[in-house]
Design a protein around this motif. Structure first.
Motif, PDB file in Angstrom:
ATOM      1  N   ARG A  55      70.186  33.509 112.773  1.00  0.00           N
ATOM      2  CA  ARG A  55      70.984  34.408 113.649  1.00  0.00           C
ATOM      3  C   ARG A  55      70.393  34.611 115.187  1.00  0.00           C
ATOM      4  NH1 ARG A  55      74.748  38.111 110.916  1.00  0.00           N
ATOM      5  NH2 ARG A  55      74.677  39.715 112.421  1.00  0.00           N
ATOM      6  N   ASN A  56      69.180  34.954 115.148  1.00  0.00           N
ATOM      7  CA  ASN A  56      68.462  35.315 116.365  1.00  0.00           C
ATOM      8  C   ASN A  56      68.491  34.091 117.406  1.00  0.00           C
ATOM      9  OD1 ASN A  56      68.035  37.866 115.738  1.00  0.00           O
ATOM     10  ND2 ASN A  56      66.255  37.531 114.780  1.00  0.00           N
ATOM     11  N   TRP A  57      68.005  32.852 116.738  1.00  0.00           N
ATOM     12  CA  TRP A  57      67.926  31.733 117.345  1.00  0.00           C
ATOM     13  C   TRP A  57      69.306  31.260 117.909  1.00  0.00           C
ATOM     14  CZ3 TRP A  57      63.825  30.574 119.724  1.00  0.00           C
ATOM     15  CH2 TRP A  57      62.473  30.922 119.313  1.00  0.00           C
ATOM     16  N   ILE A  72      79.947  40.342 117.870  1.00  0.00           N
ATOM     17  CA  ILE A  72      79.619  40.400 116.294  1.00  0.00           C
ATOM     18  C   ILE A  72      78.339  41.037 116.285  1.00  0.00           C
ATOM     19  CG2 ILE A  72      79.078  38.939 114.409  1.00  0.00           C
ATOM     20  CD1 ILE A  72      81.215  37.136 115.398  1.00  0.00           C
ATOM     21  N   ALA A  73      77.606  40.715 117.423  1.00  0.00           N
ATOM     22  CA  ALA A  73      75.969  41.506 117.423  1.00  0.00           C
ATOM     23  C   ALA A  73      76.114  42.703 117.666  1.00  0.00           C
ATOM     24  CB  ALA A  73      75.111  40.416 118.238  1.00  0.00           C
ATOM     25  N   GLN A 118      71.725  33.189 118.459  1.00  0.00           N
ATOM     26  CA  GLN A 118      72.074  34.146 119.663  1.00  0.00           C
ATOM     27  C   GLN A 118      71.569  33.742 120.847  1.00  0.00           C
ATOM     28  OE1 GLN A 118      71.922  37.921 117.808  1.00  0.00           O
ATOM     29  NE2 GLN A 118      71.950  39.116 119.831  1.00  0.00           N
ATOM     30  N   LEU A 119      70.206  33.425 120.654  1.00  0.00           N
ATOM     31  CA  LEU A 119      69.424  33.112 121.937  1.00  0.00           C
ATOM     32  C   LEU A 119      69.964  31.716 122.501  1.00  0.00           C
ATOM     33  CD1 LEU A 119      67.124  33.418 123.749  1.00  0.00           C
ATOM     34  CD2 LEU A 119      65.578  32.202 122.301  1.00  0.00           C
ATOM     35  N   ARG A 135      60.756  41.692 111.536  1.00  0.00           N
ATOM     36  CA  ARG A 135      61.862  41.438 112.176  1.00  0.00           C
ATOM     37  C   ARG A 135      62.229  42.527 113.065  1.00  0.00           C
ATOM     38  NH1 ARG A 135      62.431  36.551 112.804  1.00  0.00           N
ATOM     39  NH2 ARG A 135      62.683  35.292 110.835  1.00  0.00           N
ATOM     40  N   TYR A 176      78.645  37.741 121.008  1.00  0.00           N
ATOM     41  CA  TYR A 176      78.177  38.876 121.545  1.00  0.00           C
ATOM     42  C   TYR A 176      78.792  40.308 120.693  1.00  0.00           C
ATOM     43  CZ  TYR A 176      76.143  42.507 124.721  1.00  0.00           C
ATOM     44  OH  TYR A 176      75.615  43.172 125.083  1.00  0.00           O
ATOM     45  N   LEU A 205      74.602  29.808 128.368  1.00  0.00           N
ATOM     46  CA  LEU A 205      75.119  30.589 129.564  1.00  0.00           C
ATOM     47  C   LEU A 205      74.293  30.273 130.857  1.00  0.00           C
ATOM     48  CD1 LEU A 205      77.529  32.617 129.935  1.00  0.00           C
ATOM     49  CD2 LEU A 205      75.900  34.385 129.552  1.00  0.00           C
ATOM     50  N   TRP A 247      72.642  32.411 125.053  1.00  0.00           N
ATOM     51  CA  TRP A 247      72.056  32.751 126.486  1.00  0.00           C
ATOM     52  C   TRP A 247      71.571  31.525 127.096  1.00  0.00           C
ATOM     53  CZ3 TRP A 247      73.098  37.282 128.587  1.00  0.00           C
ATOM     54  CH2 TRP A 247      73.340  38.314 127.442  1.00  0.00           C
ATOM     55  N   THR A 258      72.354  39.274 105.948  1.00  0.00           N
ATOM     56  CA  THR A 258      71.426  38.047 105.922  1.00  0.00           C
ATOM     57  C   THR A 258      70.603  37.964 104.348  1.00  0.00           C
ATOM     58  OG1 THR A 258      70.007  39.031 107.424  1.00  0.00           O
ATOM     59  CG2 THR A 258      71.337  37.377 108.252  1.00  0.00           C
ATOM     60  N   ALA A 280      66.876  38.337 120.629  1.00  0.00           N
ATOM     61  CA  ALA A 280      67.695  37.388 121.469  1.00  0.00           C
ATOM     62  C   ALA A 280      68.100  37.761 122.662  1.00  0.00           C
ATOM     63  CB  ALA A 280      68.533  36.731 120.269  1.00  0.00           C
ATOM     64  N   GLU A 304      67.961  35.874 108.944  1.00  0.00           N
ATOM     65  CA  GLU A 304      68.032  36.738 110.304  1.00  0.00           C
ATOM     66  C   GLU A 304      67.295  35.995 111.385  1.00  0.00           C
ATOM     67  OE1 GLU A 304      69.416  39.959 111.457  1.00  0.00           O
ATOM     68  OE2 GLU A 304      68.956  39.803 109.485  1.00  0.00           O
ATOM     69  N   GLY A 305      66.433  35.031 111.175  1.00  0.00           N
ATOM     70  CA  GLY A 305      65.767  34.145 112.246  1.00  0.00           C
ATOM     71  C   GLY A 305      66.882  33.390 112.722  1.00  0.00           C
ATOM     72  N   TYR A 315      76.319  48.130 109.180  1.00  0.00           N
ATOM     73  CA  TYR A 315      75.759  47.209 110.135  1.00  0.00           C
ATOM     74  C   TYR A 315      75.111  47.642 111.420  1.00  0.00           C
ATOM     75  CZ  TYR A 315      76.356  42.990 112.747  1.00  0.00           C
ATOM     76  OH  TYR A 315      76.015  41.561 113.498  1.00  0.00           O
TER      77      TYR A 315
END
Lengths: 235, 363, 595
Positions: free
Chosen positions: A187-189, A46-47, A191-192, B305, A44, A198, A195, B270, B325, A184-185, B262
């Motif tokens: 990363r998103n998945w 990192i994001a 991250q999801l 995105r 979290y 969790l 969750w 990425t 996300a 990027e995709g 960032y």
């Protein structure tokens, strides 16, 4: 009636107890839990990075440390999971529960239905099982086992971006990135995925505590000591 | 084709001595990241080959790739066009027009069947029978297929040809397709970027001419020599990333100190490209160096995105679901917590009811 | 019906031989021109067809307005940055954001650099081959070429040896049998009038300009990080000045910019302008062809604000306005917000309106692509031999100002600034016309358009110096701010707002209209220079600038469309711009068939 009762029965004050989770399983459970929590927090951060520290960049390594903790925990998480898979082959039959759903057994399906009804307060009686009940087993399979796989694959694929093309992580896991669109995709998945796990943790803890409080069998202590207690024995 | 000159002959005729020619070869070797031992290979290649015909087609695009191409500082574009390749067709630069221009395509197929390089800028739209882009009265996709079936190899210039780029962003009204989804039986090298860096473009061409083969490609068909690392990996602001020092808004103190972008949505972490190493316009600068985060323009789906200014990007591409996300995850976790609380409450009520009834409690 | 007179007063005759030129090369994007010739090979009817459509405005719907510049910048990579600037201006207008002084200076500098580079590349690489015979250069005498060069300019690359080397290079290139981009062209045509020496000089400068243009754009690289497609930001510029820190624009980069400005001025004034004058002197008849709308209807929004955030024409280095019916004594004010002024029609464009006889202001536009060919089309849907201009025939819409078809671009800007009495522009125009011994009306022609572009290139290069010095003075005074982030967060925005961004792009008047609702783009529209110039007919029958300009031009050889290329190229077409198009409401693309 309970055919699951097999080995290691013991009686204590009218209550039945049974050895379910062997030591390596219990150890893994806690390694898995704490590495996951560390990964979730550092991930979290990192994001959503913390506020900038003041001064020369050479005197700080905040983001670098957060990422390093993330990576170390990731190794613990992954290696622990690998050992756990090994134990599924050599451990007792409960050690395999989270890896396999016995979809071919009618009784398992009936048990699943029963559990769903029980948790919807449609039926008062709870099936007494030693390991996971079919509903818990299903949840465990999809939200823990499969998700752990997913997180390891996507995580190491992203890690491989840093290690570089041709690195072991890239060769073993890099294929997932085009499948999820792009970096990027992925990363998103990833991250999801955190969750989703969790969410599972929340439900899992609730179920375990609830089972201890209102159910007929111990749930929390079983993952600490390995023994499952049954409070009454009227079946 | 006896009168065709090799690159070496062409250079000699332009007054270049053999000594300078060999020097050029060793510089080229260095430029391509090869050891000095390769200078001989390059010299040999350039001495013995006639200029390779290149057919440069334009589909749906904005011509930024061509514009970038002519910015090349080493080699100079004029040298590439006059001495290295034979740019026989390029609607943006060629003198002829109409029938005379289109005739060149057929002549090329006749003379160089299987031996010319097809450089594609932009992409073909498939909707409306391909007529959202027509040339000579016919759909562009027909021209592309015809030339592709006779070429030796295809270079997909830029993100349009490689991925689809802006016209293929959601909802892709013309159904614009990247080249590899239309042409499946030819080797394709992708040189993505919107546009790609000039020297990356000429570097890819000189590599192919020199070694008579594609450079090594990664999993997705991009040359490893330019696309095997992320901008982030070699970013000169990386130290600030690791230190956790970020620009919070444009022109703040962090921006003036060159902190990491960032948090401003930089997609460098990425994005596979050579911006942070080769840089733009002869190594002068690149987006991050001039204060704006990387848009990720050499990556597939970078238009879809979500905001360019948020480190959090959209989970799915297009489809109307615009969510990050964390948004989805927060809802999931929140729903789980609420569900648990509700279930706990229900459990208590159920228990109380059961006791009231005086029934045998099994709990 | 073979003969008719258009509403804007042009006689059309469709009886003669039909000539089709598709593709028109050396332009940005894809354009098709069809003409009818009479028995004397004079063009009596002209049809301009934009042959591509990308749907960018549909794609913009629902996105973050702060991102729009990046999307619209990709409308065009040749005039890179102009759509991005128009977009950030539109969004700033909608949100009420004022930009800092430095941001205004930097934006002006970047646009002026764009003019300089774009005009230079257009003249040498997209237009010159219409006038310059590459093959003829081979028979030139290098000594005479050197003498010619030295007689018209003090440019240092002028020795006989230098021209001999270039000639040898061209010769070997031609003799190699691989003519590359010069293949199959019209070399040797009697339409080429330059002596061999002038051809050699021009070809030499073709190569020099190709090398030099990449220097000019480095101004974009300094402030925007790269070129093509530099970066911009709503509220100012993304770069920062770091005059006493390491991280942003410092003295070294500023010196580079200053040096590029000096070198650009030198190249334009010593190479481009003398070449332009020399070439023009050999083609006097082209000051009578290709006028089209230029002598009657011209439009410019005006640009390059001296003081930030002041949009009055008095504040513009290049003042704008509208001239109609050839009345140079009155320059009308243009209001891009007035629904009665700028409107677009689609009666002859491949789109659908509820009522196709009416025009729509960009804030109220409708888009519904509708590719259908008229009954008199020759050929099939996917193999068009001859198009039917009686029906829909272009992906370009027909924009009109108060119902008038207008010409935009450098010539329009110059005539309007001249009519407004702008001293700098007047001096330039009068100087050139005097040198060539031509009247003011000579401007209304193919060559006039090309000349105005050249003059503007020089104007832009010199103006960069002025703007740069202003910026340095502002920095010296202690103001280093480059962006205003007060209204950066969407939470600070009005719920429902509209804005207009205007830019004078190298090719002419460019406007973006944005409607922002709930922090998202509800509607986005652009009317670009080439939409004005390449416009098809409107419901009233007014023809567009390209079509009008082609009428009356005699062709030397109907098989070789040099004359068509000359006039069309004089507009510097940009079709990717013209046909990006137009998406307002939610009903997107109902008619698109998916195969």
């Amino acid at each position: 009636m309970n055919s699951n009762v097999a080995s290691g029965l013991r009686e204590a004050g009218g209550k039945r107890a049974e050895y379910v989770f062997e030591a390596p399983v219990r150890l893994w459970h806690w390694v898995h839990t704490f590495s996951f929590l560390t990964l979730a927090v550092t991930g979290y951060l990192i994001a959503h990075p913390l506020p900038s520290p003041i001064g020369e960049p050479s005197s700080h390594f905040l983001m670098g440390n957060i990422r390093m903790v993330h990576f170390i925990s990731a190794y613990v998480f992954a290696v622990g999971f690998a050992v756990r898979i090994y134990w599924a082959f050599v451990g007792n039959k409960h050690s395999r529960e989270i890896f396999m759903l016995p979809l071919w057994r009618g009784r398992w399906w009936r048990g699943l239905l029963h559990e769903v009804k029980y948790y919807l307060f449609l039926t008062p009686r709870e099936d007494k099982r030693l390991g996971h009940n079919p509903l818990a087993q299903t949840a465990m399979f999809f939200f823990n086992t499969v998700m752990t796989f997913f997180m390891i694959i996507t995580g190491f694929a992203l890690y491989g971006q840093g290690l570089g093309l041709g690195s072991w992580a890239d060769r073993m896991f890099g294929w997932i990135i085009p499948m999820l669109g792009d970096g990027e995709g992925t990363r998103n998945w990833h991250q999801l995925g955190m969750w989703v796990m969790l969410m599972f943790v929340i439900v899992h803890i609730y179920m375990a505590v609830r089972a201890d409080m209102v159910g007929k069998r111990s749930s929390v202590s079983v993952i600490i000591g390995g023994w499952r207690m049954f409070r009454d024995d009227d079946s | 084709m006896g009168i065709q000159k090799t690159f070496y002959e062409a250079m000699r005729e332009h007054g270049v001595t053999r000594r300078s020619f060999l020097k050029f070869c060793s510089l080229t070797a260095a430029g391509l990241g090869l050891g000095p031992e390769f200078a001989g290979t390059i010299a040999h290649a350039l001495e013995t080959k006639p200029r390779t015909p290149v057919i440069w087609l334009h589909g749906l695009e904005c011509t930024c790739c061509s514009e970038s191409f002519i910015r090349s500082g080493h080699p100079l574009t004029s040298d590439v066009v006059l001495s290295m390749i034979s740019l026989d067709y390029d609607d943006t630069l060629m003198a002829a027009a109409g029938h005379q221009a289109e005739e060149i395509l057929e002549q090329t197929i006749e003379k160089y069947d299987g031996n010319f390089i097809l450089a594609c800028e932009g992409n073909p739209p498939l909707n409306e029978d391909g007529m959202y882009c027509f040339q000579g009265g016919k759909p562009y996709v027909e021209k592309l297929r015809r030339m592709a079936s006779h070429c030796k190899a295809i270079i997909a210039w830029g993100s349009c040809a490689s991925w689809g780029c802006v016209q293929a962003a959601h909802p892709n009204p013309t159904r614009a397709m990247p080249i590899h989804k239309v042409i499946t039986d030819k080797p394709i090298i992708k040189v993505p970027g919107c546009p790609p860096i000039a020297e990356v473009m000429t570097g890819v061409i000189t590599y192919m001419l020199t070694f008579d083969r594609f450079p090594e490609l990664d999993r997705q068909g991009r040359p490893k020599m330019f696309y095997s690392q992320r901008n982030h990996d070699k970013c000169y602001r990386r130290a600030h990333f690791d230190a956790g020092q970020f620009v919070e808004r444009f022109d703040d103190e962090g921006a003036r100190k060159g902190y990491c972008l960032y948090k401003m949505g930089c997609k460098g972490p990425t994005t596979y490209n050579a911006c942070s190493t080769i840089e733009w316009n002869e190594g002068l600068s690149w987006p991050v160096k001039s204060g704006h985060g990387c848009l990720g323009c050499s990556e597939d789906n970078f238009w879809d995105r979500g905001s360019f200014y948020s480190p959090e990007t959209n989970l799915t591409v297009g489809g109307g679901i615009e969510s990050t996300a964390d948004k989805v995850g927060g809802i999931l976790a929140g729903a789980a917590a609420i569900g648990v609380a509700a279930h706990a409450a229900a459990s208590v009520i159920s228990k109380v009811k059961n006791s009231d009834k005086g029934g045998a409690s099994h709990d | 019906m073979t003969e008719s007179v258009t509403a804007n007063g042009f006689a059309l005759d469709t009886s003669g031989q039909r000539v089709v030129v598709d593709p028109i090369c050396r332009i940005e994007g894809h354009l098709r021109i069809e003409v009818n010739l009479d028995t004397e090979n004079v063009i009596r009817n002209a049809v301009s067809t934009g042959t591509m459509w990308r749907g960018l405005e549909i794609i913009l719907k629902g996105r973050d307005p702060r991102d729009a510049w990046a999307f619209t910048e990709r409308i065009c990579g040749v005039c890179t940055g102009v759509h991005a600037l128009t977009s950030v201006r539109a969004v700033e207008d909608a949100l009420g954001i004022e930009i800092p002084t430095n941001a205004n200076h930097i934006r002006n500098l970047m646009m002026l650099a764009q003019y300089t580079q774009d005009h230079l590349v257009h003249f040498y690489h997209l237009h010159a081959l219409d006038w310059v015979d590459v093959v003829s250069a081979l028979s030139a005498d290098p000594k005479a070429t050197s003498a010619l060069q030295q007689s018209i300019s003090t440019w240092h690359k002028s020795s006989p040896g230098y021209f001999r080397d270039v000639q040898a290079r061209i010769k070997r290139f031609v003799e190699s049998g691989q003519l590359g981009p010069f293949s199959n062209a019209y070399w040797g045509s009697p339409a080429y009038k330059l002596p061999p020496e002038a051809n050699l000089m021009a070809v030499t400068h073709y190569l020099e300009a190709l090398d030099f243009q990449r220097e000019i754009v480095k101004i974009h690289t300094v402030f925007g990080g790269r070129n093509p497609h530099p970066n911009w930001v709503v509220g100012g510029m993304p770069c920062s000045f770091s005059l006493n820190e390491t991280g942003g624009i410092n003295m070294e980069w500023l010196n580079l910019v200053s040096s590029i400005i000096d070198r650009s001025i030198e190249f334009i004034d010593k190479v481009y302008i003398p070449d332009l004058t020399a070439i023009a002197s050999f083609y006097p008849e082209w000051t009578t062809y290709g006028g089209g709308l230029s002598s009657t209807n011209l439009l410019s929004y005006g640009d390059f604000p001296r003081v930030a955030n002041d949009w009055s024409q008095e504040n513009m280095y290049m003042p704008g306005g509208a001239i109609i019916n050839g009345d140079l004594s009155t320059v009308h004010e243009v209001d891009t917000r007035d629904p009665e002024q700028v409107q677009e029609f689609v009666a002859h464009s491949w789109y659908k309106y509820p009522d196709e006889n009416k025009g729509l202001h960009p804030w109220d536009g409708v888009t519904d692509p509708n590719f259908e060919l008229g009954p008199n089309t020759k050929g099939t849907k996917t193999n068009i031999q001859e198009i039917d201009e009686g029906a829909k025939y272009s992906f370009v819409k027909a924009p009109r100002w108060r119902g008038h078809a207008m010409e935009v671009g450098p010539l329009a800007r110059y005539v309007i600034a001249y009519a407004r009495g702008n001293e700098e522009i007047k001096a330039q125009v009068d100087g050139l016309l005097g040198a060539l011994g031509l009247p003011l009306t000579a401007l209304f022609s193919t060559l006039g358009r090309t000349a105005a572009r050249g003059l503007e290139c020089s104007w832009a290069a010199h103006k960069m110096r002025v703007v740069f010095d202003d910026m340095m003075a502002n920095l010296k005074a202690g103001d280093t701010a480059t962006s205003n982030m007060d209204l950066w967060e969407p939470s600070s925005w009005p719920k429902d707002t509209k804005g207009v961004g205007r830019v004078e792009a190298p090719r002419g008047a460019l406007g973006h209209w944005v409607h922002i609702k709930d922090s998202k783009i509800e509607n986005y529209q652009a009317i670009v220079p080439t939409t004005w110039n390449a416009s098809p007919r409107d419901p009233a029958g007014n023809i567009g600038a390209y079509e009008a300009a082609l009428l009356g031009t005699p062709m030397v050889n109907a098989e070789q469309p040099l004359e068509i290329l000359r006039t069309i190229h004089s507009f510097d077409p940009c079709l990717a711009c013209a046909t990006h198009v137009i998406a307002p409401d939610g009903q997107e693309l109902a008619t698109v068939k998916v195969r």
